[in-house]
Enzyme design. Structure first.
Site, PDB file in Angstrom:
ATOM      1  N   LYS A   1       1.645  32.098   4.886  1.00  0.00           N
ATOM      2  CA  LYS A   1       0.768  32.931   4.050  1.00  0.00           C
ATOM      3  C   LYS A   1       0.358  34.137   4.867  1.00  0.00           C
ATOM      4  CE  LYS A   1      -1.095  32.676  -0.081  1.00  0.00           C
ATOM      5  NZ  LYS A   1      -0.649  31.891  -1.259  1.00  0.00           N
TER       6      LYS A   1
ATOM      7  N   ASP B   1       0.088  37.344  -4.222  1.00  0.00           N
ATOM      8  CA  ASP B   1      -1.079  36.457  -4.344  1.00  0.00           C
ATOM      9  C   ASP B   1      -2.203  37.367  -4.847  1.00  0.00           C
ATOM     10  OD1 ASP B   1      -1.941  33.511  -3.509  1.00  0.00           O
ATOM     11  OD2 ASP B   1      -3.592  34.784  -2.888  1.00  0.00           O
TER      12      ASP B   1
HETATM   13  P1  NDP Z   1      -4.810  38.215  -9.181  1.00  0.00           P
HETATM   14  O1  NDP Z   1      -5.238  39.180  -8.150  1.00  0.00           O
HETATM   15  O2  NDP Z   1      -3.731  38.595 -10.143  1.00  0.00           O
HETATM   16  O3  NDP Z   1      -6.052  37.730 -10.058  1.00  0.00           O
HETATM   17  C1  NDP Z   1      -7.170  37.152  -9.463  1.00  0.00           C
HETATM   18  C2  NDP Z   1      -8.259  37.049 -10.509  1.00  0.00           C
HETATM   19  O4  NDP Z   1      -9.348  36.308  -9.989  1.00  0.00           O
HETATM   20  C3  NDP Z   1      -8.821  38.397 -10.916  1.00  0.00           C
HETATM   21  O5  NDP Z   1      -9.234  38.339 -12.271  1.00  0.00           O
HETATM   22  C4  NDP Z   1     -10.006  38.577  -9.979  1.00  0.00           C
HETATM   23  O6  NDP Z   1     -11.034  39.414 -10.503  1.00  0.00           O
HETATM   24  C5  NDP Z   1     -10.499  37.150  -9.858  1.00  0.00           C
HETATM   25  N1  NDP Z   1     -11.077  36.913  -8.532  1.00  0.00           N
HETATM   26  C6  NDP Z   1     -10.443  36.941  -7.345  1.00  0.00           C
HETATM   27  N2  NDP Z   1     -11.293  36.693  -6.331  1.00  0.00           N
HETATM   28  C7  NDP Z   1     -12.494  36.514  -6.916  1.00  0.00           C
HETATM   29  C8  NDP Z   1     -13.773  36.220  -6.408  1.00  0.00           C
HETATM   30  N3  NDP Z   1     -13.984  36.066  -5.076  1.00  0.00           N
HETATM   31  N4  NDP Z   1     -14.797  36.094  -7.286  1.00  0.00           N
HETATM   32  C9  NDP Z   1     -14.590  36.259  -8.640  1.00  0.00           C
HETATM   33  N5  NDP Z   1     -13.375  36.544  -9.179  1.00  0.00           N
HETATM   34  C10 NDP Z   1     -12.361  36.658  -8.322  1.00  0.00           C
HETATM   35  O7  NDP Z   1      -4.389  36.891  -8.373  1.00  0.00           O
HETATM   36  P2  NDP Z   1      -3.508  35.653  -8.867  1.00  0.00           P
HETATM   37  O8  NDP Z   1      -3.734  35.397 -10.304  1.00  0.00           O
HETATM   38  O9  NDP Z   1      -2.137  35.850  -8.357  1.00  0.00           O
HETATM   39  O10 NDP Z   1      -4.142  34.469  -7.990  1.00  0.00           O
HETATM   40  C11 NDP Z   1      -5.234  33.689  -8.458  1.00  0.00           C
HETATM   41  C12 NDP Z   1      -5.280  32.379  -7.705  1.00  0.00           C
HETATM   42  O11 NDP Z   1      -4.042  31.668  -7.902  1.00  0.00           O
HETATM   43  C13 NDP Z   1      -5.437  32.481  -6.168  1.00  0.00           C
HETATM   44  O12 NDP Z   1      -6.147  31.344  -5.717  1.00  0.00           O
HETATM   45  C14 NDP Z   1      -3.991  32.395  -5.679  1.00  0.00           C
HETATM   46  O13 NDP Z   1      -3.921  31.948  -4.344  1.00  0.00           O
HETATM   47  C15 NDP Z   1      -3.440  31.361  -6.658  1.00  0.00           C
HETATM   48  N6  NDP Z   1      -1.992  31.331  -6.812  1.00  0.00           N
HETATM   49  C16 NDP Z   1      -1.274  32.437  -7.172  1.00  0.00           C
HETATM   50  C17 NDP Z   1       0.087  32.349  -7.356  1.00  0.00           C
HETATM   51  C18 NDP Z   1       0.894  33.494  -7.850  1.00  0.00           C
HETATM   52  O14 NDP Z   1       2.086  33.294  -8.105  1.00  0.00           O
HETATM   53  N7  NDP Z   1       0.350  34.677  -8.018  1.00  0.00           N
HETATM   54  C19 NDP Z   1       0.817  31.095  -7.121  1.00  0.00           C
HETATM   55  C20 NDP Z   1      -0.046  29.966  -6.827  1.00  0.00           C
HETATM   56  C21 NDP Z   1      -1.391  30.103  -6.655  1.00  0.00           C
HETATM   57  P3  NDP Z   1     -10.849  41.034 -10.535  1.00  0.00           P
HETATM   58  O15 NDP Z   1      -9.810  41.288 -11.595  1.00  0.00           O
HETATM   59  O16 NDP Z   1     -12.178  41.555 -10.898  1.00  0.00           O
HETATM   60  O17 NDP Z   1     -10.373  41.414  -9.178  1.00  0.00           O
HETATM   61  O1  2IT Z   2       0.006  30.250  -3.528  1.00  0.00           O
HETATM   62  C1  2IT Z   2       1.203  30.430  -3.892  1.00  0.00           C
HETATM   63  O2  2IT Z   2       1.956  29.482  -4.110  1.00  0.00           O
HETATM   64  C2  2IT Z   2       1.656  31.811  -4.086  1.00  0.00           C
HETATM   65  N1  2IT Z   2       0.868  32.743  -3.947  1.00  0.00           N
HETATM   66  C3  2IT Z   2       3.092  32.086  -4.424  1.00  0.00           C
HETATM   67  C4  2IT Z   2       3.955  31.996  -3.204  1.00  0.00           C
HETATM   68  C5  2IT Z   2       5.390  32.416  -3.393  1.00  0.00           C
HETATM   69  O3  2IT Z   2       6.045  32.528  -2.338  1.00  0.00           O
HETATM   70  O4  2IT Z   2       5.871  32.621  -4.507  1.00  0.00           O
END
Ligand code: NDP
Ligand code: 2IT
Length: 451
Positions: A130, A170
């Site tokens: 990561k 992420d």
């Molecule tokens: P994004 O940046 O696309 O979206 C994150 C969302 O969560 C936004 O709406 C953001 O608000 C909100 N957010 C983030 N941090 C905070 C905080 N501290 N307090 C309140 N709201 C918050 O990220 P992802 O959707 O990609 O990721 C979301 C979660 O999923 C994370 O935990 C990530 O590690 C996990 N994840 C992501 C994967 C992926 O493929 N993208 C795969 C597996 C897990 P705002 O819009 O206002 O910034």
């Molecule tokens: O937390 C996760 O699994 C991710 N942010 C996606 C990682 C990836 O390599 O697709």
């Protein structure tokens, strides 16, 4: 080889805390795994002798670097970049990059550690890593984002590669950032390889990568409910987040007949008692993804209510899918959800529920899918993007949809296999995911000897 004295869980955690002072998220993630794995390996001497868990909890390598860039007003700005390469026993390091002001070593070490077990659960050849930076993308122009990504990659490119370490998105890193990062990698190395996943379809991306995490999280929910004779149809669901994971979790949940009544972002949460339908979700997606706006604007345009600076967990529901960030569901929130009748939780975000909250869900026999199983669909399609890049082909959407569905079903079934206890029909999916994820990595490490 000498047989080492066994340490117990408390001694193991005391050592980990001593070696990694103050890294509370890292301690939390390791404890969750260790508490299950210690039971499992009790009578399996080889894993003790080879110090497997201790070795997985010590990252192979961590790179920390300065990222200098110039903002639109000509000011020189300095951020800190990281890549934690946790473990490559079963494949190249693989895991996302996070750009958020809260990013620090503890958060990235927890994420890289979790990723090692998650990637193992997909059954694809990927190790765990990561990275990220304490850079805040909010309010930055496209040019500032581009300059930051280029500067970040100018150091990172030395440490990654299609057979070494393959980053992805992420929090704060989506299609736009992956484009800038890939462009800079290609420019620096003069190589067009599958060094990042989540790429645009024009330059080696895979169909359904952007949908995969959210869809997979809902598939896991669906499989847990089906096993207990329930379904998503007609259920009221709370979702948090309004980013990549949350949007596609909502899309799939609506498609399967569920009613999504909340979503959230850093401004607070929206509650739509009529349910967020496909049209409203399209409006929300345009607002959040294309215009990078805040959910308060969604409330102004619809009948939804906006609750500033609050999280959605006090709204009565059947299902909850937290998709924003770590520790966004406190123990008190978990207890409120239980009291209000929530029957199942599937973690879209990484480690969104506090440790004690998980214990309360399990005690109340709420179906609970932990993130390393529930959100593995994203990295699974990333793994398939790597395969497609290696042979320079693109599979069809249908092919990838079917593979994602099967991978999530297999993960569910493996959690059932390792999370069942005789005489108890409640499945401990946390234990199932931790043990199933551990075995493959551990056996590979045993095969390599002391390295
Ligand atoms: P994004 O940046 O696309 O979206 C994150 C969302 O969560 C936004 O709406 C953001 O608000 C909100 N957010 C983030 N941090 C905070 C905080 N501290 N307090 C309140 N709201 C918050 O990220 P992802 O959707 O990609 O990721 C979301 C979660 O999923 C994370 O935990 C990530 O590690 C996990 N994840 C992501 C994967 C992926 O493929 N993208 C795969 C597996 C897990 P705002 O819009 O206002 O910034
Ligand atoms: O937390 C996760 O699994 C991710 N942010 C996606 C990682 C990836 O390599 O697709």
């Amino acid at each position: 080889m000498a047989v080492s004295d066994h340490v117990n869980l408390d001694q193991f955690m005391a050592g980990l805390k001593r070696r990694n002072p103050g890294e509370t998220e890292f301690h939390q993630a390791v404890y969750e795994v260790a508490s299950n794995v210690f039971d499992y390996i009790e009578d399996k001497e080889i894993y003790h002798e080879m110090q497997i868990l201790r070795r997985i909890a010590e990252p192979d390598r961590i790179v920390i670097f300065r990222v200098c860039w110039e903002d639109d007003n000509g000011n020189i700005r300095v951020n800190r970049g990281y890549r934690v390469q946790n473990n490559n026993a079963i494949g190249p390091y693989k895991g996302g990059i996070r750009f958020h002001p809260s990013v620090n070593l503890s958060i990235l070490k927890f994420l890289a550690f979790e990723q090692t077990f998650k990637n193992s659960l997909t059954d694809l050849p990927m190790g765990g890593g990561k990275g990220g930076a304490d850079f805040n993308p909010k309010g930055k122009s496209d040019n500032e984002i581009m300059r930051f990504c280029q500067s970040f990659m100018t150091e990172l490119y030395r440490h990654i590669g299609a057979d070494i370490d393959v980053p992805a998105g992420d929090i704060g890193v989506g299609a736009r950032e992956i484009g800038y990062l890939f462009g800079q990698y290609k420019r620096l190395t003069n190589r067009f390889t599958g060094v990042l996943t989540g790429k645009g379809m024009e330059f080696g991306g895979s169909p359904i990568r952007k949908e995969a995490t959210g869809y997979g999280t809902v598939y896991m929910m669906d499989d847990m409910l089906t096993r207990r004779g329930h379904s998503i149809e007609g259920k009221t669901c709370l979702i948090s987040g309004a980013g990549n994971v949350a949007i596609y979790a909502a899309e799939k949940l609506i498609e399967l007949g569920g009613k999504v009544v909340t979503m959230s972002d850093s401004s607070g949460y929206i509650y739509d008692k009529h349910g967020i339908d496909a049209d409203k979700l399209a409006y929300l997606t345009d607002l959040k993804v294309n215009r990078r706006g805040q959910l308060s604007e969604y409330a102004e345009k619809t009948h939804a209510k906006h609750f500033s600076s609050q999280r959605p967990w006090n709204v009565p529901c059947d299902l909850a899918i937290p998709c924003a960030t770590q520790n966004e569901v406190s123990r008190a929130d978990a207890q409120t959800l239980i009291r209000n009748g929530c029957i199942a939780v599937s973690e879209g975000a990484n480690m969104p529920v506090e440790q004690d909250g998980i214990k309360d869900f399990v005690k109340a026999r709420v179906l609970f899918a932990p993130s390393k199983a529930a959100n593995a669909g994203g990295v699974a399609i990333s793994g398939l993007e790597m395969s497609q890049n290696s042979v320079r082909v693109t599979w069809s959407i249908d092919e990838l949809q079917a593979r994602l569905r099967n991978i999530m079903r297999d993960i569910h079934d493996r959690c059932v296999e390792f999370g069942s206890e005789p005489g108890n029909d409640y499945i401990d999916y946390v234990k199932g995911a931790n043990v199933a994820g551990f075995i493959k990595v551990a056996n590979a490490m045993v095969a390599y000897g002391v390295v």
